[in-house]
Each structure stands twice: as C-alpha cells, then as structure tokens.
Design a protein around this motif. Structure first.
Motif, mmCIF file in Angstrom:
data_model
loop_
_atom_site.group_PDB
_atom_site.id
_atom_site.type_symbol
_atom_site.label_atom_id
_atom_site.label_comp_id
_atom_site.label_asym_id
_atom_site.label_seq_id
_atom_site.Cartn_x
_atom_site.Cartn_y
_atom_site.Cartn_z
ATOM 1 N N LEU A 172 0.805 -1.216 0.000
ATOM 2 C CA LEU A 172 0.000 0.000 0.000
ATOM 3 C C LEU A 172 0.842 1.273 0.000
ATOM 4 C CD1 LEU A 172 -2.958 -1.096 2.314
ATOM 5 C CD2 LEU A 172 -2.731 -1.287 -0.174
ATOM 6 N N PRO A 173 1.959 1.332 0.731
ATOM 7 C CA PRO A 173 2.790 2.540 0.630
ATOM 8 C C PRO A 173 3.334 2.744 -0.790
ATOM 9 C CG PRO A 173 3.343 1.324 2.626
ATOM 10 C CD PRO A 173 2.413 0.453 1.812
ATOM 11 N N GLY A 174 3.691 1.657 -1.459
ATOM 12 C CA GLY A 174 4.172 1.749 -2.841
ATOM 13 C C GLY A 174 3.075 2.199 -3.785
ATOM 14 N N ALA A 175 1.865 1.714 -3.550
ATOM 15 C CA ALA A 175 0.727 2.120 -4.378
ATOM 16 C C ALA A 175 0.414 3.597 -4.153
ATOM 17 C CB ALA A 175 -0.492 1.254 -4.052
ATOM 18 N N LEU A 176 0.484 4.045 -2.911
ATOM 19 C CA LEU A 176 0.268 5.463 -2.616
ATOM 20 C C LEU A 176 1.329 6.313 -3.306
ATOM 21 C CD1 LEU A 176 -1.125 7.783 -1.157
ATOM 22 C CD2 LEU A 176 0.329 7.285 0.843
ATOM 23 N N ASP A 177 2.566 5.861 -3.269
ATOM 24 C CA ASP A 177 3.655 6.584 -3.934
ATOM 25 C C ASP A 177 3.384 6.678 -5.440
ATOM 26 O OD1 ASP A 177 6.362 7.815 -3.914
ATOM 27 O OD2 ASP A 177 6.888 6.028 -5.104
ATOM 28 N N ALA A 178 2.892 5.603 -6.040
ATOM 29 C CA ALA A 178 2.572 5.604 -7.472
ATOM 30 C C ALA A 178 1.439 6.586 -7.769
ATOM 31 C CB ALA A 178 2.205 4.196 -7.934
ATOM 32 N N ALA A 179 0.419 6.602 -6.922
ATOM 33 C CA ALA A 179 -0.699 7.529 -7.125
ATOM 34 C C ALA A 179 -0.227 8.971 -7.001
ATOM 35 C CB ALA A 179 -1.815 7.243 -6.113
ATOM 36 N N GLN A 180 0.597 9.247 -6.009
ATOM 37 C CA GLN A 180 1.097 10.609 -5.806
ATOM 38 C C GLN A 180 1.993 11.054 -6.957
ATOM 39 O OE1 GLN A 180 2.721 9.889 -1.893
ATOM 40 N NE2 GLN A 180 0.970 10.899 -0.887
ATOM 41 N N LYS A 181 2.863 10.160 -7.425
ATOM 42 C CA LYS A 181 3.745 10.506 -8.550
ATOM 43 C C LYS A 181 2.942 10.693 -9.832
ATOM 44 C CE LYS A 181 8.046 8.657 -6.797
ATOM 45 N NZ LYS A 181 9.025 7.578 -6.805
ATOM 46 N N GLY A 182 1.972 9.848 -10.054
ATOM 47 C CA GLY A 182 1.115 10.006 -11.226
ATOM 48 C C GLY A 182 0.353 11.317 -11.179
ATOM 49 N N ALA A 233 -6.177 9.397 -9.438
ATOM 50 C CA ALA A 233 -7.279 9.636 -8.500
ATOM 51 C C ALA A 233 -8.073 8.356 -8.259
ATOM 52 C CB ALA A 233 -8.184 10.747 -9.020
ATOM 53 N N LEU A 234 -8.293 7.581 -9.308
ATOM 54 C CA LEU A 234 -8.998 6.310 -9.140
ATOM 55 C C LEU A 234 -8.201 5.353 -8.260
ATOM 56 C CD1 LEU A 234 -10.354 5.826 -12.772
ATOM 57 C CD2 LEU A 234 -11.682 6.428 -10.729
ATOM 58 N N LEU A 235 -6.898 5.318 -8.473
ATOM 59 C CA LEU A 235 -6.020 4.499 -7.634
ATOM 60 C C LEU A 235 -6.093 4.984 -6.186
ATOM 61 C CD1 LEU A 235 -3.865 2.296 -7.322
ATOM 62 C CD2 LEU A 235 -2.148 4.000 -7.994
ATOM 63 N N ALA A 236 -6.081 6.289 -6.006
ATOM 64 C CA ALA A 236 -6.156 6.863 -4.660
ATOM 65 C C ALA A 236 -7.490 6.512 -3.990
ATOM 66 C CB ALA A 236 -5.959 8.376 -4.729
ATOM 67 N N MET A 237 -8.583 6.498 -4.753
ATOM 68 C CA MET A 237 -9.875 6.114 -4.176
ATOM 69 C C MET A 237 -9.849 4.659 -3.713
ATOM 70 S SD MET A 237 -12.953 7.911 -6.268
ATOM 71 C CE MET A 237 -12.285 8.709 -7.700
ATOM 72 N N GLU A 238 -9.211 3.828 -4.504
ATOM 73 C CA GLU A 238 -9.089 2.427 -4.114
ATOM 74 C C GLU A 238 -8.284 2.319 -2.812
ATOM 75 O OE1 GLU A 238 -7.655 -1.818 -6.072
ATOM 76 O OE2 GLU A 238 -7.956 -0.083 -7.384
ATOM 77 N N LEU A 239 -7.261 3.126 -2.697
ATOM 78 C CA LEU A 239 -6.460 3.137 -1.473
ATOM 79 C C LEU A 239 -7.253 3.678 -0.280
ATOM 80 C CD1 LEU A 239 -3.080 4.327 -2.996
ATOM 81 C CD2 LEU A 239 -3.497 2.121 -1.870
ATOM 82 N N MET A 240 -8.090 4.674 -0.530
ATOM 83 C CA MET A 240 -8.949 5.181 0.543
ATOM 84 C C MET A 240 -9.811 4.051 1.106
ATOM 85 S SD MET A 240 -10.313 8.874 -0.840
ATOM 86 C CE MET A 240 -11.488 9.032 0.524
ATOM 87 N N GLY A 241 -10.322 3.210 0.207
ATOM 88 C CA GLY A 241 -11.129 2.068 0.628
ATOM 89 C C GLY A 241 -10.347 1.075 1.464
#
Length: 195
Positions: A11-21, A32-40
């Motif tokens: 999840l930290p890596g996925a958050l990093d990918a969302a932030q960089k994107g 943003a869609l990736l970030a919503m999935e992470l919010m869930g």
C-alpha cells in the motif's frame, strides 16, 4: 504499477505511485482512481490526490466515485456535502440526484428528498439503463407518501412506473409487494403476486 502494488499488498508503494502520477498530471483520473481504491483500504493520505484532482477538473463521474468511497467509509456528512456540490455544478448528472435524495430520505428530510428524487426521475426517465434507479427513486418516494399516511398515492406512484421490459415489470411488481409487506398487508401482497 500502482494496481500491481495494491494486489501485492504494498500500500505505501501504491500510494507513492498515485502521488507521482498525480504530480505528473494533476488532472489525470487514473491516479485519483487508484487513490480512491487506497482510501477504501484505509490509506488516508490518498484522499489528498482525489480532492486535488477534483479541484482541477470537473468530471462528475470521478466526483461520484469519490462520493461512493465516502459512503463506503461511512463518512456520510462528507458524502452529503460532496453530493450537494456535485448537483450544483452538474445539475443534469442524474446519479447524484438519486444518491442525494436517498441520503435526504434517510435523514428524514422529506421535502428535499422528494425534490431530489423527482429530479432524478425526470433526468433518467428516457434512459433504459436507469430502470433500477428509477424503481429505487419511486420506492423511496412511495415510502415518503406512506409516512404521510398516503398509501393509495404511494401505490399509484409505483403503478405509474414504466414497464417497458419484463425486467421493468418485475421491478414494479416487487416494489409494490414490498410496500404492502412493509405495511403488513399480507393478503393484498399475496393477491398481487398471484395475478
């Protein structure tokens, strides 16, 4: 890359990918869609990507996705506020009116709920893909009539629902049967099912 990281529970890596994107293109929907999935998945830092994207672009679909995540997270007041913003900015976006009306109904705000649900029905009535939503809206409106002691009006509203397909007819029938069941009018519900 972010989805692969979510799949591998990074999840930290996925958050990093969302932030960089998001940094690469602040109007892009994929981060943003990736970030919503992470919010869930309870990654609260991901919400900043979503809210910043929504400030920079006006996609009602993206905003509605955010509302759904907020509801899933049981952040009802935030979802309600987002729905009000969404319906003000995009008054012809039918789905937002349905969810707003449903939330207003749950909050016992019957007059605003009636207005929102009526607005949804008016916007969605010509879209065959919206038959379930229309049934939901009409069922909510009928429930409001029942709360006001207007059972006949509630049943008439349900009977006025379009039944252009066998599925529509089934939805209309089950909606009326459910109403009668809720009112403990068992025999009428049974009779309706037999016909």
């Amino acid at each position: 890359l972010g989805r692969l990281r979510i799949a591998s529970e990074d999840l930290p890596g996925a958050l990093d990918a969302a932030q960089k994107g998001h940094q690469a293109d602040t109007r892009a929907t994929a981060p943003a869609l990736l970030a919503m999935e992470l919010m869930g998945k309870q990654v609260t830092a991901a919400e900043a990507v979503v809210t910043d994207t929504l400030r920079k672009q006006s996609s009602p679909e993206l905003a509605m996705g955010y509302v759904r995540v907020l509801i899933e997270l049981q952040r009802y007041d935030d979802a309600y506020q987002q729905l009000q913003t969404l319906t003000n900015k995009n008054p012809k976006f039918a789905d937002a009116w349905l969810v707003l009306g449903s939330m207003q109904f749950e909050k016992n705000e019957l007059a605003p709920a009636e207005a929102s649900l009526s607005r949804y029905v008016a916007l969605a009535k010509d879209d065959p893909r919206q038959s379930r939503g229309i049934a939901q809206a009409q069922a909510r409106r009928a429930a409001m009539y029942v709360k006001q002691g207007k059972v006949n009006e509630a049943r008439q509203l349900i009977r006025s629902m379009p039944a252009n397909t066998p599925e529509d007819a089934r939805i209309r029938l089950t909606t009326e049967v459910q109403l009668l069941r809720d009112l403990q009018q068992w025999q009428e519900a049974f009779d309706l099912l037999e016909n």
